[in-house]
Design a protein around this motif. Structure first.
Motif, PDB file in Angstrom:
ATOM      1  N   TYR A 141       0.830  -1.201   0.000  1.00 55.49           N
ATOM      2  CA  TYR A 141       0.000   0.000   0.000  1.00 55.49           C
ATOM      3  C   TYR A 141       0.867   1.255   0.000  1.00 55.49           C
ATOM      4  CZ  TYR A 141      -3.429   3.504   0.836  1.00 55.49           C
ATOM      5  OH  TYR A 141      -4.182   4.632   0.677  1.00 55.49           O
ATOM      6  N   ALA A 142       1.907   1.256   0.816  1.00 56.18           N
ATOM      7  CA  ALA A 142       2.734   2.447   0.935  1.00 56.18           C
ATOM      8  C   ALA A 142       3.493   2.758  -0.353  1.00 56.18           C
ATOM      9  CB  ALA A 142       3.725   2.260   2.083  1.00 56.18           C
ATOM     10  N   LEU A 143       3.942   1.738  -1.061  1.00 55.33           N
ATOM     11  CA  LEU A 143       4.681   1.949  -2.304  1.00 55.33           C
ATOM     12  C   LEU A 143       3.772   2.383  -3.453  1.00 55.33           C
ATOM     13  CD1 LEU A 143       7.192  -1.046  -2.320  1.00 55.33           C
ATOM     14  CD2 LEU A 143       7.755   1.389  -2.131  1.00 55.33           C
ATOM     15  N   GLY A 144       2.516   1.990  -3.403  1.00 54.77           N
ATOM     16  CA  GLY A 144       1.612   2.298  -4.500  1.00 54.77           C
ATOM     17  C   GLY A 144       1.574   1.181  -5.523  1.00 54.77           C
ATOM     18  N   ARG A 145       0.673   1.336  -6.482  1.00 52.98           N
ATOM     19  CA  ARG A 145       0.372   0.238  -7.399  1.00 52.98           C
ATOM     20  C   ARG A 145       1.593  -0.260  -8.185  1.00 52.98           C
ATOM     21  NH1 ARG A 145      -3.551   1.099 -12.502  1.00 52.98           N
ATOM     22  NH2 ARG A 145      -4.301   2.717 -11.078  1.00 52.98           N
ATOM     23  N   GLU A 146       2.239   0.606  -8.933  1.00 51.82           N
ATOM     24  CA  GLU A 146       3.297   0.151  -9.831  1.00 51.82           C
ATOM     25  C   GLU A 146       4.514  -0.366  -9.081  1.00 51.82           C
ATOM     26  OE1 GLU A 146       4.309   2.920 -12.875  1.00 51.82           O
ATOM     27  OE2 GLU A 146       2.239   3.175 -13.561  1.00 51.82           O
ATOM     28  N   GLU A 147       5.050   0.438  -8.194  1.00 54.02           N
ATOM     29  CA  GLU A 147       6.247   0.033  -7.470  1.00 54.02           C
ATOM     30  C   GLU A 147       5.948  -1.135  -6.533  1.00 54.02           C
ATOM     31  OE1 GLU A 147       9.897   2.092  -4.919  1.00 54.02           O
ATOM     32  OE2 GLU A 147       8.189   3.302  -5.605  1.00 54.02           O
ATOM     33  N   GLY A 148       4.775  -1.112  -5.910  1.00 57.82           N
ATOM     34  CA  GLY A 148       4.413  -2.181  -4.990  1.00 57.82           C
ATOM     35  C   GLY A 148       4.251  -3.518  -5.681  1.00 57.82           C
ATOM     36  N   LEU A 149       3.509  -3.547  -6.796  1.00 59.01           N
ATOM     37  CA  LEU A 149       3.315  -4.798  -7.524  1.00 59.01           C
ATOM     38  C   LEU A 149       4.623  -5.291  -8.144  1.00 59.01           C
ATOM     39  CD1 LEU A 149      -0.175  -4.260  -9.189  1.00 59.01           C
ATOM     40  CD2 LEU A 149       0.414  -5.843  -7.355  1.00 59.01           C
ATOM     41  N   SER A 150       5.477  -4.377  -8.534  1.00 60.24           N
ATOM     42  CA  SER A 150       6.788  -4.768  -9.059  1.00 60.24           C
ATOM     43  C   SER A 150       7.590  -5.512  -7.989  1.00 60.24           C
ATOM     44  CB  SER A 150       7.560  -3.532  -9.533  1.00 60.24           C
ATOM     45  OG  SER A 150       8.855  -3.895  -9.992  1.00 60.24           O
ATOM     46  N   LEU A 151       7.533  -5.012  -6.763  1.00 55.78           N
ATOM     47  CA  LEU A 151       8.223  -5.692  -5.662  1.00 55.78           C
ATOM     48  C   LEU A 151       7.629  -7.081  -5.439  1.00 55.78           C
ATOM     49  CD1 LEU A 151      10.099  -5.845  -3.212  1.00 55.78           C
ATOM     50  CD2 LEU A 151       8.348  -4.657  -1.889  1.00 55.78           C
ATOM     51  N   ILE A 152       6.320  -7.181  -5.422  1.00 57.37           N
ATOM     52  CA  ILE A 152       5.675  -8.475  -5.185  1.00 57.37           C
ATOM     53  C   ILE A 152       6.044  -9.469  -6.277  1.00 57.37           C
ATOM     54  CG2 ILE A 152       3.465  -9.669  -4.960  1.00 57.37           C
ATOM     55  CD1 ILE A 152       4.360  -7.764  -2.604  1.00 57.37           C
ATOM     56  N   GLU A 153       6.103  -9.025  -7.521  1.00 48.88           N
ATOM     57  CA  GLU A 153       6.461  -9.914  -8.628  1.00 48.88           C
ATOM     58  C   GLU A 153       7.890 -10.455  -8.489  1.00 48.88           C
ATOM     59  OE1 GLU A 153       4.571 -11.171 -10.738  1.00 48.88           O
ATOM     60  OE2 GLU A 153       2.906  -9.819 -11.162  1.00 48.88           O
ATOM     61  N   SER A 154       8.718  -9.745  -7.770  1.00 47.52           N
ATOM     62  CA  SER A 154      10.114 -10.178  -7.603  1.00 47.52           C
ATOM     63  C   SER A 154      10.281 -11.220  -6.502  1.00 47.52           C
ATOM     64  CB  SER A 154      11.003  -8.967  -7.286  1.00 47.52           C
ATOM     65  OG  SER A 154      10.786  -8.502  -5.955  1.00 47.52           O
ATOM     66  N   LEU A 155       9.214 -11.484  -5.735  1.00 44.77           N
ATOM     67  CA  LEU A 155       9.294 -12.393  -4.599  1.00 44.77           C
ATOM     68  C   LEU A 155       8.620 -13.723  -4.923  1.00 44.77           C
ATOM     69  CD1 LEU A 155       8.337  -9.833  -1.805  1.00 44.77           C
ATOM     70  CD2 LEU A 155      10.633 -10.549  -2.494  1.00 44.77           C
ATOM     71  N   GLU A 156       9.310 -14.805  -4.657  1.00 52.01           N
ATOM     72  CA  GLU A 156       8.766 -16.129  -4.950  1.00 52.01           C
ATOM     73  C   GLU A 156       7.699 -16.516  -3.919  1.00 52.01           C
ATOM     74  OE1 GLU A 156      10.351 -20.725  -5.654  1.00 52.01           O
ATOM     75  OE2 GLU A 156      11.777 -19.090  -5.295  1.00 52.01           O
ATOM     76  N   GLY A 157       6.589 -17.045  -4.412  1.00 50.85           N
ATOM     77  CA  GLY A 157       5.551 -17.537  -3.519  1.00 50.85           C
ATOM     78  C   GLY A 157       4.710 -16.465  -2.866  1.00 50.85           C
ATOM     79  N   VAL A 158       4.777 -15.233  -3.376  1.00 54.72           N
ATOM     80  CA  VAL A 158       4.005 -14.120  -2.813  1.00 54.72           C
ATOM     81  C   VAL A 158       3.118 -13.535  -3.910  1.00 54.72           C
ATOM     82  CG1 VAL A 158       4.082 -11.868  -1.691  1.00 54.72           C
ATOM     83  CG2 VAL A 158       5.853 -13.570  -1.194  1.00 54.72           C
ATOM     84  N   GLU A 159       1.832 -13.374  -3.619  1.00 58.76           N
ATOM     85  CA  GLU A 159       0.899 -12.816  -4.594  1.00 58.76           C
ATOM     86  C   GLU A 159       0.128 -11.658  -3.966  1.00 58.76           C
ATOM     87  OE1 GLU A 159       1.251 -13.727  -7.569  1.00 58.76           O
ATOM     88  OE2 GLU A 159       2.323 -15.622  -7.275  1.00 58.76           O
ATOM     89  N   ALA A 160      -0.489 -10.857  -4.833  1.00 59.76           N
ATOM     90  CA  ALA A 160      -1.182  -9.657  -4.342  1.00 59.76           C
ATOM     91  C   ALA A 160      -2.476  -9.410  -5.100  1.00 59.76           C
ATOM     92  CB  ALA A 160      -0.269  -8.439  -4.475  1.00 59.76           C
TER      93      ALA A 160
END
Length: 340
Positions: free
Chosen positions: A294-313
């Motif tokens: 939430y704090a990072l916002g849509r683009e930066e936040g989802l980009s971070l999540i995509e870089s992590l294995e086994g984590v979805e949003a």
């Protein structure tokens, strides 16, 4: 961009949608709840309910609260905060591990998640009895006390040291997740294989329903009354944690201020998200990442999540769109106001 994170209680309500088919023949599901960690903590066991299992799981949650609560003077975190700028404080393996993970997420997010945000959170007081809007000069002073880079951990001695007097740790956006994981571990040690742990909206599913089907979890509609959900997702042995600005806020002179604070400005984060949910096996991780997203916002936040294995949003935007990470589980939208 160095943004921030929330104070402790991970917000959005998540509903567990239970059907009568959950019960195993001859076994009635049982639930118990207590006020802990600043919220209602509820455990429901469906296959092997027992007072011993409930007592052990809630006992473990209470133990974590006693060590990590910012509002208990005797807690280890309170002692660390009182000794800021003076000396390192020896803590339990529990507290050391949670602070270590919080700093790891802080580094990973470039400071979007920062456990040293406590001075700002205390100044705003959102969610408490006397919320207020601090002045610009006060916020500038407090911002100088926020900085995860100035927390020193000594793994050998199991100590934590805050570099400057006035600094303070707040583990509210991660400790609940750790407590949920630990409660699940304790339940499994007592032979429980089908349960739901709900720590104020931080939901962790243990196994499947006793009939073998998946748990149905509803995510709160950010614009509806509590209990109204916008979508349903099916999960097993997984945590779902949601953060958003709509449950803890106050209005002053026609302006609404929510509790998720930007460490670059000291004011609430401004973006187009109204809800951010993380789905992953570890509630510990989901707790911290939901606020980070939430704090990072849509683009930066989802980009971070995509870089992590086994984590979805799954995120909701102010335009009533539902956007997900690439591997998010299938879900059913139940509110016609929202669309993919």
């Amino acid at each position: 961009m160095r943004q921030f994170r929330q104070r402790g209680i991970i917000l959005a309500t998540i509903m567990v949608l239970l059907l009568t088919s959950c019960s195993k023949k001859g076994v009635e599901p049982q639930s118990q709840s207590f006020l802990m960690l600043g919220t209602v903590c509820r455990i429901s066991i469906y296959d092997k309910p027992s007072d011993t299992a409930f007592k052990a799981a809630f006992g473990r949650i209470r133990e974590i609260e006693e060590r990590m609560s910012l509002h208990k003077e005797s807690s280890e975190i309170s002692r660390v905060n009182r000794e800021a700028g003076k000396s390192a404080v020896a803590v339990s393996p529990d507290t050391f591990l949670v602070v270590e993970k919080a700093l790891e997420i802080a580094r990973l997010s470039g400071g979007a998640f920062d456990p040293t945000v406590a001075p700002l959170v205390e100044a705003w007081g959102i969610g408490g009895d006397n919320p207020r809007r601090p002045g610009r000069e006060e916020l500038e002073t407090l911002l100088s006390l926020v900085g995860y880079e100035r927390v020193t951990l000594d793994k050998t001695a199991q100590t934590i040291y805050l570099a400057d007097e006035g600094m303070a740790l707040d583990l509210g956006a991660i400790a609940k997740g750790y407590a949920a994981d630990e409660a699940a571990r304790v339940l499994k040690e007592h032979g429980v294989g089908s349960a739901i742990i709900n720590l104020g909206g931080n939901v962790l599913t243990v196994g499947r329903k006793v009939d073998g089907s998946l748990w149905k979890i509803g995510i709160q509609d950010p614009e509806a009354e509590r209990g109204g959900y916008a979508l349903i997702v099916e999960l097993e042995d997984t945590s779902l944690v949601t953060s958003g600005p709509y449950e803890r806020f106050f209005t002053l002179e026609g302006e609404t201020y929510h509790h998720i604070l930007d460490t670059a400005t000291g004011y609430p984060v401004v973006n187009d998200l109204i809800s951010a949910s993380i789905i992953t096996e570890s509630s510990f991780l989901a707790d911290a990442l939901s606020t980070t997203l939430y704090a990072l916002g849509r683009e930066e936040g989802l980009s971070l999540i995509e870089s992590l294995e086994g984590v979805e949003a799954i995120v909701f935007t102010g335009q009533h769109r539902i956007i997900t990470s690439s591997g998010a589980p299938a879900f059913t939208i139940t509110d016609e106001h929202y669309h993919r």
